[in-house]
Design an enzyme around this catalytic site. Structure first.
Site, PDB file in Angstrom:
ATOM      1  N   HIS A   1       0.828  -1.204   0.000  1.00  0.00           N
ATOM      2  CA  HIS A   1       0.000   0.000   0.000  1.00  0.00           C
ATOM      3  C   HIS A   1       0.864   1.256   0.000  1.00  0.00           C
ATOM      4  CE1 HIS A   1      -4.096  -1.565   0.426  1.00  0.00           C
ATOM      5  NE2 HIS A   1      -3.554  -2.547   1.130  1.00  0.00           N
TER       6      HIS A   1
ATOM      7  N   THR B   1      13.218  -7.992   2.947  1.00  0.00           N
ATOM      8  CA  THR B   1      12.861  -6.732   2.294  1.00  0.00           C
ATOM      9  C   THR B   1      13.785  -6.383   1.129  1.00  0.00           C
ATOM     10  OG1 THR B   1      14.197  -5.480   3.873  1.00  0.00           O
ATOM     11  CG2 THR B   1      11.875  -5.830   4.435  1.00  0.00           C
TER      12      THR B   1
ATOM     13  N   ARG C   1      19.155 -10.337   6.857  1.00  0.00           N
ATOM     14  CA  ARG C   1      20.505 -10.061   6.373  1.00  0.00           C
ATOM     15  C   ARG C   1      21.214 -11.391   6.159  1.00  0.00           C
ATOM     16  NH1 ARG C   1      24.064 -10.802  10.548  1.00  0.00           N
ATOM     17  NH2 ARG C   1      23.147 -10.915  12.639  1.00  0.00           N
TER      18      ARG C   1
END
Length: 240
Positions: free
Chosen positions: A157, A209, A224
């Site tokens: 969004h 991400t 990571r």
């Protein structure tokens, strides 16, 4: 004029009213039947509503929407409680792939998105209670395993304007790619725009991400690189 009420509901269930009636009739007749007898009946009758390359095993209680946009490869298995919602570019599941109990594969393209789909390769497994949202396109390779409660979310969004409601600001949908031979641990979340390289492992509970290099282990929030998979480490226990 925007659709509303019954017409809006029907437009989000099937590609047309005749298709809605056909798919509803077939699933009402055969979708509830338990045991191997039900699997055999659905293997025959569901060819009327979706594309099956060969025999597929579909348990009772599987929910299908836009079934004409679903393609199942040879020996695909759909467990009880699976939900496939396949708007125009649809859902494709490759040979010998299992979709386990309660998994939701949801394309849900009602914004004319240009690349909304879910494509899963062969010999893969989507674990229990996974959620795949394919508005931006999800491509999963061969021999990919996801543990329970994984979320793969190819949509986001927009919320950057504080003067506007979040729901009025639109969405982004870049897409997610998971290459061959990956393992996604329990409860991991893969966010939109991510590519996971071949042979990578995502640790349980990770939030991914950014892109994951091939043959690495990633973990954490945000994820990571923890180490490379280079053949030097050995399993701690017995290998079966």
């Amino acid at each position: 004029m925007p659709k509303s009420g019954l017409s809006l509901y029907l437009s989000r269930q099937a590609s047309s009213l005749p298709r809605y009636l056909l798919e509803g009739t077939v699933t009402a007749l055969a979708g509830w039947i338990p045991t191997a007898a039900g699997i055999a009946i659905r293997a025959a009758l569901y060819r009327l509503i979706l594309r099956m390359d060969s025999i597929a095993a579909i348990e009772n209680g599987v929910r299908l929407r836009f079934a004409d946009n679903i393609r199942l490869g040879r020996n695909v298995y759909l467990d009880q409680g699976v939900y496939l919602h396949a708007c125009p570019q649809g859902i494709t599941i490759g040979d010998n792939t299992f979709i386990m109990h309660g998994a939701i594969l949801h394309v849900y393209n009602f914004r004319d998105l240009p690349h909304a789909f879910i494509r899963i390769g062969r010999d893969s497994l989507i674990g229990e209670l996974n959620v795949l949202r394919g508005q931006g396109g999800i491509t999963i390779g061969d021999r990919v395993y996801t543990a329970p409660l994984v979320q793969i979310l190819a949509v986001n969004h927009v919320y950057h304007d504080p003067t506007q409601p979040m729901v009025a600001q639109g969405i982004t949908a870049e897409g997610i790619t998971i290459a061959d031979d990956c393992w996604i641990g329990a409860g991991a979340i893969i966010t939109d725009g991510v590519t996971i390289g071949r042979g990578a492992v995502v640790a349980a509970g990770a939030v991914v991400t950014g892109d994951v290099p091939p043959h690495t282990v990633v973990g954490g929030v945000p994820a990571r690189v923890l180490r490379a998979i280079d053949g030097t480490a050995r399993p701690r226990g017995m290998v079966y």
